[in-house]
Structures are given as structure tokens and as C-alpha cells.
Design an enzyme around this catalytic site. Structure first.
Site, short mmCIF file in Angstrom:
data_model
loop_
_atom_site.label_atom_id
_atom_site.label_comp_id
_atom_site.label_asym_id
_atom_site.label_seq_id
_atom_site.Cartn_x
_atom_site.Cartn_y
_atom_site.Cartn_z
N ARG A 28 38.58 25.90 32.37
CA ARG A 28 39.44 25.54 33.52
C ARG A 28 38.62 25.22 34.77
NH1 ARG A 28 44.63 29.00 35.00
NH2 ARG A 28 43.18 30.74 35.19
N ARG A 58 54.74 40.60 38.61
CA ARG A 58 53.70 40.76 37.60
C ARG A 58 53.87 42.07 36.84
NH1 ARG A 58 49.76 36.49 38.40
NH2 ARG A 58 47.92 36.97 37.19
N ARG A 83 42.14 40.70 32.09
CA ARG A 83 43.40 40.10 32.56
C ARG A 83 44.42 40.04 31.43
NH1 ARG A 83 40.93 34.80 34.35
NH2 ARG A 83 43.01 34.05 34.90
N ARG A 135 37.03 29.22 38.87
CA ARG A 135 37.42 30.50 39.48
C ARG A 135 36.48 31.60 39.03
NH1 ARG A 135 43.84 31.16 38.49
NH2 ARG A 135 43.13 33.26 38.03
N LYS A 165 50.41 27.98 33.67
CA LYS A 165 51.59 28.17 34.53
C LYS A 165 51.42 27.51 35.89
CE LYS A 165 50.58 32.99 35.67
NZ LYS A 165 49.96 32.82 36.98
P1 AMP Z 1 46.74 33.97 38.87
O1 AMP Z 1 46.23 32.83 39.68
O2 AMP Z 1 48.23 34.05 38.80
O3 AMP Z 1 46.08 34.04 37.50
O4 AMP Z 1 46.29 35.31 39.64
C1 AMP Z 1 44.92 35.62 39.81
C2 AMP Z 1 44.73 37.07 40.15
O5 AMP Z 1 45.40 37.38 41.38
C3 AMP Z 1 45.31 38.06 39.13
O6 AMP Z 1 44.43 38.30 38.04
C4 AMP Z 1 45.48 39.30 40.02
O7 AMP Z 1 44.24 39.92 40.26
C5 AMP Z 1 45.95 38.70 41.34
N1 AMP Z 1 47.42 38.59 41.42
C6 AMP Z 1 48.17 37.45 41.41
N2 AMP Z 1 49.48 37.73 41.51
C7 AMP Z 1 49.58 39.08 41.58
C8 AMP Z 1 50.67 39.99 41.67
N3 AMP Z 1 51.95 39.56 41.69
N4 AMP Z 1 50.39 41.33 41.72
C9 AMP Z 1 49.13 41.77 41.70
N5 AMP Z 1 48.04 40.97 41.59
C10 AMP Z 1 48.26 39.63 41.53
#
Ligand code: AMP
Length: 219
Positions: A128, A89, A174, A163, A14
């Protein structure tokens, strides 16, 4: 351009697709994961809390997310559309987002969903790599997504890193969080007739082509 929300399980691509959309349509790409990874670097109580939560694969508290997101969406570059990657989310965040849209005089727009199988995601997550300078995303387990020079960004020459939540253990967590909290969002938006699904197992280029068809109204 209307506003766009991108929803997908972890490591489905995404971020990559959001970047492509943002570049093509000249709108900001707002990644809550990227925003939180900046907060994580702060030497503060909230920085520590975010680091711990993101590393374990859990979700950061809704209240923190609302403050960060409303502040970002109020900035001038969001007036003509934006792509949201990682927010909302869960259903609570989606309801709050409706309120924020109302306050900012904005509309929901498109909800784009990448559908992809869990086994493929596990392969993608360990491969990744991300540019520490421009956030471009690569995948060393997918031939068409590897960088030309190992560990170096094709776009800007920055160093690539992994990451700290891109390991199998955090991924399992996750993915469970996605199934339990994020997937119910699809029903919420389906009821509003805003959901557009794309096959996330296709190549980056093919997925992007499908997304542009949706955004240009000829899918
Ligand atoms: P992402 O880069 O979108 O995979 O986000 C990485 C991590 O950031 C997630 O696994 C959550 O721990 C945190 N995170 C990102 N967006 C949100 C959100 N809208 N609400 C809560 N935690 C978030």
C-alpha cells in the site's frame, strides 16, 4: 444519503471505497486514521501518544476518539450524510456512537462490511502507498491499483508514501486487534439489521459496484 459506517480488517480497501462513495454521493469521508495521522504530527503529549499507539498497531484511547469524532460530526457538512471509515472500532465505541447520533439528531444508516482473507491482506498491506497530498490510495502488489508513474499520485501528482504501520509486524498486531475488538461489532450491528456484506477480494471497481447497489437499494 443516509449515514454509512465502513468496517473491514486492516488494508482491505475501506479507505479507497470510502473515498469513492464520498465522491459519488457528495458526502464527507471521515477517516479516523487520517484524523489521527494529523494529530500525530503535533509536537505535544497527545501527538506523541498517538504516534506511538498507531505505529504499534494498537487502538487509541476511546475518550480521545469520542472528542475527535463528536467534534467532526457536528460540522455542517455532515448534516446530509457522511461515511465513517475507522470508527466505531469496538463495541464500547459503537454504544457511545449511538449516544452521539441521538445528540446530533442523526440515524445509524448503513453498516458496510468488507469480507477478506488474512493472506490477501498481508500481501496488500506491504504494497500500500498513499498520496501525502490528497490521501489517494494505491497498491504496488495489485496490478490494477499501481500508480502510472512510480511513487507519484495519478490524481494530483503528489508524492506517495508508505504508512509506518504498514509492515508485517504491525499488521499482525492490527489484525489481532481487529479480530478481538472490531469483529464483535458485526454481531452488535447484525442485531440491529444494519449490516451489508461485500466480498473484499473483488477488484476496486467490482466492490464499488456492489456498494452502490446496496446504497441504491437494489442489491
Ligand atoms: P486506519 O487508517 O483506519 O487503518 O487506522 C490506523 C490506526 O489509527 C489504527 O491502527 C489505530 O491505531 C488508529 N485508529 C483509527 N481509528 C481508531 C478508532 N476508532 N479507535 C482507536 N484507534 C483508532
Amino acid at each position: 444519503m443516509k449515514n454509512i459506517i465502513m468496517i473491514a480488517p486492516p488494508a482491505a480497501g475501506k479507505g479507497t471505497q470510502s473515498n469513492l462513495v464520498a465522491t459519488k454521493y457528495h458526502i464527507p469521508h471521515i477517516s479516523t486514521g487520517d484524523i489521527l495521522r494529523e494529530v500525530m504530527k503535533e509536537d505535544s503529549e497527545i501527538g506523541e501518544y498517538v504516534l506511538e499507539t498507531v505505529t504499534s498497531g494498537g487502538l487509541v484511547k476511546d475518550e480521545i476518539m469520542y472528542t475527535l469524532i463528536e467534534k467532526r460530526l457536528s460540522e455542517a457538512d455532515c448534516e446530509n450524510g457522511y461515511i465513517l471509515d475507522g470508527f466505531p472500532r469496538n463495541v464500547e465505541q459503537a454504544k457511545k456512537y449511538d449516544e452521539i447520533l441521538g445528540r446530533l439528531n442523526q440515524t445509524l444508516g448503513y453498516v458496510i462490511v468488507l469480507d477478506i482473507d488474512e493472506k490477501l491482506l498481508a500481501k496488500r498491506v506491504t504494497g500500500r502507498r498513499i498520496c501525502e497530498n490528497c490521501n489517494a490510495v494505491y497498491n504496488i502488489n495489485v496490478e490494477s491499483e499501481t500508480p502510472e508513474v512510480e511513487s507519484v499520485c495519478d490524481v494530483c501528482g503528489g508524492r506517495l508514501y508508505q504508512r509506518n504501520d504498514d509492515n508485517l509486524e504491525a499488521f499482525q498486531n492490527r489484525y489481532q486487534v481487529y479480530l478481538e475488538k472490531t469483529k464483535p461489532l458485526l454481531a452488535y450491528y447484525e442485531e440491529k439489521k444494519k449490516v451489508y456484506r461485500v466480498d473484499g477480494s473483488l477488484s476496486v471497481d467490482e466492490i464499488f459496484k456492489e456498494i452502490t447497489k446496496i446504497l441504491e437499494g437494489n442489491q
